[in-house]
Design a protein around this motif. Structure first.
Motif, short mmCIF file in Angstrom:
data_model
loop_
_atom_site.label_atom_id
_atom_site.label_comp_id
_atom_site.label_asym_id
_atom_site.label_seq_id
_atom_site.Cartn_x
_atom_site.Cartn_y
_atom_site.Cartn_z
N UNK A 220 -14.72 -2.40 -13.37
CA UNK A 220 -13.99 -3.30 -12.47
C UNK A 220 -12.52 -2.90 -12.38
N UNK A 221 -11.95 -2.48 -13.50
CA UNK A 221 -10.56 -2.02 -13.50
C UNK A 221 -10.41 -0.75 -12.68
N UNK A 222 -11.36 0.16 -12.81
CA UNK A 222 -11.32 1.41 -12.04
C UNK A 222 -11.39 1.12 -10.55
N UNK A 223 -12.26 0.20 -10.15
CA UNK A 223 -12.35 -0.19 -8.74
C UNK A 223 -11.04 -0.81 -8.26
N UNK A 224 -10.47 -1.66 -9.09
CA UNK A 224 -9.20 -2.31 -8.75
C UNK A 224 -8.11 -1.26 -8.55
N UNK A 225 -8.05 -0.29 -9.45
CA UNK A 225 -7.04 0.75 -9.34
C UNK A 225 -7.25 1.61 -8.10
N UNK A 226 -8.51 1.85 -7.73
CA UNK A 226 -8.76 2.63 -6.51
C UNK A 226 -8.23 1.88 -5.30
N UNK A 227 -8.42 0.56 -5.29
CA UNK A 227 -7.87 -0.24 -4.20
C UNK A 227 -6.36 -0.16 -4.16
N UNK A 228 -5.72 -0.26 -5.33
CA UNK A 228 -4.26 -0.18 -5.39
C UNK A 228 -3.76 1.18 -4.90
N UNK A 229 -4.44 2.24 -5.29
CA UNK A 229 -4.04 3.59 -4.89
C UNK A 229 -4.12 3.73 -3.37
N UNK A 230 -5.24 3.30 -2.79
CA UNK A 230 -5.40 3.40 -1.34
C UNK A 230 -4.39 2.52 -0.60
N UNK A 231 -4.13 1.34 -1.14
CA UNK A 231 -3.18 0.44 -0.50
C UNK A 231 -1.77 1.03 -0.55
N UNK A 232 -1.41 1.60 -1.67
CA UNK A 232 -0.07 2.21 -1.78
C UNK A 232 0.05 3.42 -0.87
N UNK A 233 -1.01 4.20 -0.75
CA UNK A 233 -0.97 5.37 0.11
C UNK A 233 -0.75 4.96 1.57
N UNK A 234 -1.30 3.80 1.93
CA UNK A 234 -1.16 3.32 3.30
C UNK A 234 0.22 2.74 3.56
N UNK A 235 0.82 2.25 2.51
CA UNK A 235 2.10 1.56 2.62
C UNK A 235 3.24 2.55 2.83
N UNK A 236 4.17 2.22 3.71
CA UNK A 236 5.34 3.06 3.93
C UNK A 236 6.59 2.23 3.66
N UNK A 237 7.11 2.35 2.44
CA UNK A 237 8.21 1.49 2.01
C UNK A 237 9.46 1.70 2.85
N UNK A 238 9.70 2.92 3.29
CA UNK A 238 10.92 3.20 4.05
C UNK A 238 10.94 2.41 5.35
N UNK A 239 9.82 2.44 6.07
CA UNK A 239 9.75 1.71 7.34
C UNK A 239 9.75 0.20 7.12
N UNK A 240 9.10 -0.26 6.06
CA UNK A 240 9.07 -1.70 5.78
C UNK A 240 10.48 -2.21 5.48
N UNK A 241 11.22 -1.44 4.69
CA UNK A 241 12.58 -1.85 4.34
C UNK A 241 13.48 -1.82 5.57
#
Length: 256
Positions: free
Chosen positions: A111-132
């Motif tokens: 379950x932790x591994x699945x959770x981390x995969x979700x976090x990794x994919x979500x972070x990869x999609x996220x663009x902090x520069x544009x959000x800021x």
């Protein structure tokens, strides 16, 4: 006859002695290796605790390569997944997660591994520069957000009692809104090019798949306008009824 038996007895005693000595030596070697692994693992943990994540990653990667079946093997693999995530090593993190789940499908920490995969994919999609910078990028590629949504949905479905399930549910809400915004941006693109049927279809897709997101209001309004342009009064009125019932303050409702 007696001398032959005595000879065989001496030989057997010698062989048994060598075997016992070998077992003793092997046990001592295993104990030394375990002690060495534990010391190296503790060192990596200290590096991680002090914030030196790159060094911790190198130390754990070395341990994982040298002792792939050692006493801390599973925990080392899980720690490496976390470190890859923190260091933005997307490809390495995803590969490590998939390898762990594939080799240990029944492990207590899947379950932790699945959770981390979700976090990794979500972070990869996220663009902090544009959000800021406050830049709306709803029309950008959403493939990683879709993967993250699948990961968190799988976690919640398979492990509803996991300690990570509650956070996964919250992330699913945010991701669903993100994906709805992407569909809405595409629908708006069609509207601006007077491709009203395509716009209406995209808006209807939002209603079907993302009915609990804020984007539904704009999708309904877009359907009303599209059907009006297409001179489809019955479909326009159906969309208007739903819009009026759920969003009575919408500009289209108040002006009609």
């Amino acid at each position: 006859m007696l001398s032959n038996k005595l000879g065989r007895s001496v030989v057997l005693s010698s062989v048994l002695g060598l075997m016992l000595a070998g077992c003793s030596s092997q046990s001592e070697e295993e104990q030394v290796s375990k002690t060495q692994i534990e010391a190296m693992y503790d060192q990596a943990q200290r590096s991680m605790a002090s914030g030196n994540l790159s060094l911790a990653q190198n130390q754990l990667s070395s341990l994982n390569s040298r002792y792939p079946f050692g006493p801390f093997a599973h925990q080392i693999q899980l720690d490496l997944i976390y470190l890859h995530y923190k260091l933005d090593n997307t490809d390495e993190a995803l590969a490590a997660v998939d390898r762990f789940i594939s080799l240990n499908p029944n492990h207590k920490d899947v379950d932790y591994a699945l959770y981390m995969r979700g976090l990794v994919n979500q972070r990869a999609e996220h663009n902090a520069v544009h959000d800021l910078a406050g830049v709306d990028r709803s029309d950008r590629d959403s493939s990683m957000a879709e993967e993250a949504f699948k990961d968190f949905a799988e976690l919640v479905r398979k492990y509803p009692d996991s300690e990570y399930a509650a956070d996964a549910k919250q992330r699913l809400i945010a991701l669903k809104s993100r994906l709805a915004k992407k569909e809405l941006a595409i629908a708006q693109y069609y509207m601006e090019r007077q491709a009203y049927l395509a716009a209406a279809n995209r808006a209807r897709y939002i209603l079907k798949h993302y009915s609990d997101t804020p984007e539904v209001e704009n999708a309904l309004a877009m359907m009303v306008e599209s059907y009006e342009q297409l001179e489809l009064p019955e479909l326009r009125e159906d969309a208007m009824k739903v819009l009026r019932a759920n969003f009575p303050e919408n500009r289209l409702v108040s002006t009609r």
